[in-house]
Scaffold this motif. Structure first.
Motif, PDB file in Angstrom:
ATOM      1  N   PRO A 149       1.588  18.014 -24.314  1.00  0.00           N
ATOM      2  CA  PRO A 149       2.796  17.316 -23.885  1.00  0.00           C
ATOM      3  C   PRO A 149       2.463  16.162 -22.946  1.00  0.00           C
ATOM      4  CG  PRO A 149       2.496  19.276 -22.549  1.00  0.00           C
ATOM      5  CD  PRO A 149       1.398  19.302 -23.589  1.00  0.00           C
ATOM      6  N   GLN A 150       3.452  15.297 -22.724  1.00  0.00           N
ATOM      7  CA  GLN A 150       3.274  14.237 -21.740  1.00  0.00           C
ATOM      8  C   GLN A 150       3.307  14.832 -20.332  1.00  0.00           C
ATOM      9  OE1 GLN A 150       2.430  11.349 -21.016  1.00  0.00           O
ATOM     10  NE2 GLN A 150       2.340  10.189 -22.924  1.00  0.00           N
ATOM     11  N   VAL A 151       2.832  14.076 -19.370  1.00  0.00           N
ATOM     12  CA  VAL A 151       2.669  14.589 -18.022  1.00  0.00           C
ATOM     13  C   VAL A 151       3.867  14.317 -17.137  1.00  0.00           C
ATOM     14  CG1 VAL A 151       0.167  14.449 -18.124  1.00  0.00           C
ATOM     15  CG2 VAL A 151       1.463  12.473 -17.311  1.00  0.00           C
ATOM     16  N   SER A 152       4.887  13.620 -17.657  1.00  0.00           N
ATOM     17  CA  SER A 152       6.071  13.302 -16.877  1.00  0.00           C
ATOM     18  C   SER A 152       7.267  13.217 -17.811  1.00  0.00           C
ATOM     19  CB  SER A 152       5.900  11.972 -16.130  1.00  0.00           C
ATOM     20  OG  SER A 152       7.110  11.567 -15.512  1.00  0.00           O
ATOM     21  N   ASN A 153       8.441  13.615 -17.298  1.00  0.00           N
ATOM     22  CA  ASN A 153       9.656  13.424 -18.099  1.00  0.00           C
ATOM     23  C   ASN A 153      10.348  12.109 -17.773  1.00  0.00           C
ATOM     24  OD1 ASN A 153      10.751  13.982 -15.604  1.00  0.00           O
ATOM     25  ND2 ASN A 153      11.642  15.946 -16.191  1.00  0.00           N
ATOM     26  N   LEU A 154       9.766  11.339 -16.845  1.00  0.00           N
ATOM     27  CA  LEU A 154      10.318  10.024 -16.490  1.00  0.00           C
ATOM     28  C   LEU A 154       9.533   8.933 -17.201  1.00  0.00           C
ATOM     29  CD1 LEU A 154      11.099  10.404 -12.687  1.00  0.00           C
ATOM     30  CD2 LEU A 154      12.743  10.159 -14.552  1.00  0.00           C
ATOM     31  N   ILE A 155       9.660   8.905 -18.512  1.00  0.00           N
ATOM     32  CA  ILE A 155       8.977   7.908 -19.342  1.00  0.00           C
ATOM     33  C   ILE A 155      10.028   7.226 -20.219  1.00  0.00           C
ATOM     34  CG2 ILE A 155       7.180   7.453 -21.037  1.00  0.00           C
ATOM     35  CD1 ILE A 155       5.882  10.064 -20.211  1.00  0.00           C
ATOM     36  N   GLU A 157       0.821  -1.205   0.000  1.00  0.00           N
ATOM     37  CA  GLU A 157       0.000   0.000   0.000  1.00  0.00           C
ATOM     38  C   GLU A 157       0.865   1.269   0.000  1.00  0.00           C
ATOM     39  OE1 GLU A 157      -3.226   0.413  -0.350  1.00  0.00           O
ATOM     40  OE2 GLU A 157      -3.637  -1.736  -0.466  1.00  0.00           O
ATOM     41  N   THR A 158       2.085   1.145   0.475  1.00  0.00           N
ATOM     42  CA  THR A 158       3.011   2.282   0.455  1.00  0.00           C
ATOM     43  C   THR A 158       3.648   2.446  -0.922  1.00  0.00           C
ATOM     44  OG1 THR A 158       3.497   2.022   2.817  1.00  0.00           O
ATOM     45  CG2 THR A 158       5.091   3.264   1.513  1.00  0.00           C
ATOM     46  N   VAL A 159       4.219   1.366  -1.466  1.00  0.00           N
ATOM     47  CA  VAL A 159       4.961   1.514  -2.718  1.00  0.00           C
ATOM     48  C   VAL A 159       4.044   1.754  -3.914  1.00  0.00           C
ATOM     49  CG1 VAL A 159       6.891   0.155  -1.886  1.00  0.00           C
ATOM     50  CG2 VAL A 159       5.087  -0.988  -3.160  1.00  0.00           C
ATOM     51  N   VAL A 160       2.789   1.282  -3.866  1.00  0.00           N
ATOM     52  CA  VAL A 160       1.895   1.504  -5.009  1.00  0.00           C
ATOM     53  C   VAL A 160       1.615   2.989  -5.210  1.00  0.00           C
ATOM     54  CG1 VAL A 160      -0.344   1.394  -3.825  1.00  0.00           C
ATOM     55  CG2 VAL A 160      -0.144   0.514  -6.161  1.00  0.00           C
ATOM     56  N   ARG A 161       1.891   3.782  -4.194  1.00  0.00           N
ATOM     57  CA  ARG A 161       1.680   5.225  -4.291  1.00  0.00           C
ATOM     58  C   ARG A 161       2.968   5.990  -4.626  1.00  0.00           C
ATOM     59  NH1 ARG A 161      -1.959   2.757  -1.179  1.00  0.00           N
ATOM     60  NH2 ARG A 161      -4.112   3.516  -1.315  1.00  0.00           N
ATOM     61  N   HIS A 162       4.040   5.247  -4.913  1.00  0.00           N
ATOM     62  CA  HIS A 162       5.278   5.884  -5.358  1.00  0.00           C
ATOM     63  C   HIS A 162       5.020   6.557  -6.699  1.00  0.00           C
ATOM     64  CE1 HIS A 162       9.394   6.314  -6.845  1.00  0.00           C
ATOM     65  NE2 HIS A 162       9.812   6.111  -5.602  1.00  0.00           N
ATOM     66  N   GLN A 163       5.630   7.712  -6.907  1.00  0.00           N
ATOM     67  CA  GLN A 163       5.309   8.523  -8.077  1.00  0.00           C
ATOM     68  C   GLN A 163       5.540   7.796  -9.407  1.00  0.00           C
ATOM     69  OE1 GLN A 163       7.831  11.947  -7.736  1.00  0.00           O
ATOM     70  NE2 GLN A 163       9.695  10.750  -7.501  1.00  0.00           N
TER      71      GLN A 163
END
Length: 377
Positions: free
Chosen positions: A371-377, A345-351
């Motif tokens: 644009p995309q919503v994240s640069n970590l893709i 339940e903690t890690v599933v909420r990691h960004q």
């Protein structure tokens, strides 16, 4: 794994890994799975990485998470040149690097490098690392962000503030690392845009693994502990139910005769299988990029994020069903399933693991929305 399982409750109590865990994991090379072979590292393929971390998580989620994050640090250091690699691993092939790419530090340019100050939080495994790699923005004279960097700093030049006090993954020791006016030479500074695009492969023509987008590796590797956690919950629940237990206030003197218990166990196992299949597809996509020695396109990287989101949501739901099947006794503090539930339940909420953000990223990619919503893709 038996050692990690035996020490899991103590790991939670300490808020960091016990020394027995640290020694076993470090000596086995599990803190540096991504370290290049040329400096004594294992340089494992991505499938082995996921399998190893998932197996560790069957014993202890916090230990697996720390091994994952420190191993990712070793991969990112591997993107740098020989001089930085030598700084880290020449004296100790098992040296560990903690990592947080969030741009939460500040810097000023000086001759030969940068002077860096800032705070990186959370920094998983920092208590067991010899080096820290943290993100920072690069600003122009008007204060606009024009670039992002990762800087590599010896832990001897940083300090740790005890700030980790959470319900799940308590043993990861994901505290805050602070640096004050630390000089970082140019050879220990990494370009985030280059790393995310897989451009560092050009600097390592004999190491095709670095052609993969670092963000895809980060997402898949961080999802791997969920596979082992869910598998451990299923294993424990089957053991408890197999030993015989009545369903209170019902006709069922043995819970395994109850259709609702049967359905929950079947659905949980299906969801765990679903998670594994999506993880396997993500790994296959990354391995194909390595074989063909080219960065993955945006659509593939977005699908990897969706696969990761599916891993997280499926394992989360599976453990919930197993708790339903096991009854309220699953929340006894001596029952490992409640710890697994809190960890998931903690890690599933990691960004980078968020199923909802993954859906948004994948939907925008499929529809061509920019644009995309994240640069970590």
């Amino acid at each position: 794994m038996p050692l990690l399982r035996a020490n899991a409750a103590e790991t939670e109590r300490l808020g960091r890994l016990p020394e027995d865990n640290v020694t076993a994991l470090r000596d086995a090379g599990f803190f540096a799975l991504g370290a290049p072979r040329c400096v004594g590292g294992p340089e494992v393929d991505f499938r082995t990485w996921v399998d190893v971390v998932a197996e560790l998580a069957r014993g202890c989620g916090s230990s697996a998470w720390v091994a994952t994050l420190l191993s990712m640090g070793s991969h990112w250091v591997g993107l740098l040149g020989d001089r930085a690699r030598s700084d880290v691993w020449a004296a100790d092939p098992h040296a560990a690097v903690c990592l947080n790419p969030n741009p939460s530090a500040r810097s000023r340019a000086v001759e030969g490098g940068m002077v860096v100050s800032g705070r990186w939080r959370p920094m998983s495994g920092c208590n067991h690392a010899q080096w820290v790699m943290g993100g920072l923005p690069v600003q122009d004279e008007q204060g606009a962000v024009v670039d992002r960097k990762l800087v590599l700093v010896p832990m001897s030049q940083a300090r740790i503030e005890e700030t980790w006090n959470v319900a799940g993954m308590r043993g990861t020791g994901s505290n805050t690392v602070v640096v004050d006016d630390v000089f970082v030479p140019e050879h220990r500074i990494l370009s985030m845009p280059r790393a995310l695009a897989g451009d560092y492969a050009a600097d390592h023509s004999d190491e095709p693994r670095y052609a993969i987008s670092a963000s895809s590796l980060v997402a898949v590797a961080q999802a791997a502990p969920a596979l082992g956690l869910a598998a451990a919950a299923l294993e424990h629940t089957l053991d408890v139910l197999g030993a015989g237990r009545a369903v209170g206030t019902s006709i069922y003197q043995n819970a395994i005769d109850s259709p609702s218990v049967q359905f929950n166990v079947a659905d949980a196992a299906r969801l765990i299988d679903t998670a594994r299949m999506h993880a396997d597809r993500a790994v296959r996509d990354m391995e194909q990029g390595v074989r063909e020695r080219h960065p993955l396109d945006l659509d593939t990287r977005a699908r990897i994020r969706m696969d990761v989101g599916t891993v997280m949501r499926s394992t989360q739901q599976a453990v919930g069903l197993l708790l339903d099947a096991g009854g309220s006794g699953g929340f006894d503090l001596g029952n490992p399933v409640q710890r697994i539930w809190r960890d998931l339940e903690t890690v599933v909420r990691h960004q980078i693991l968020s199923p909802d953000l993954s859906r948004e990223i994948y939907g925008r990619a499929l529809l061509g929305v920019e644009p995309q919503v994240s640069n970590l893709i």
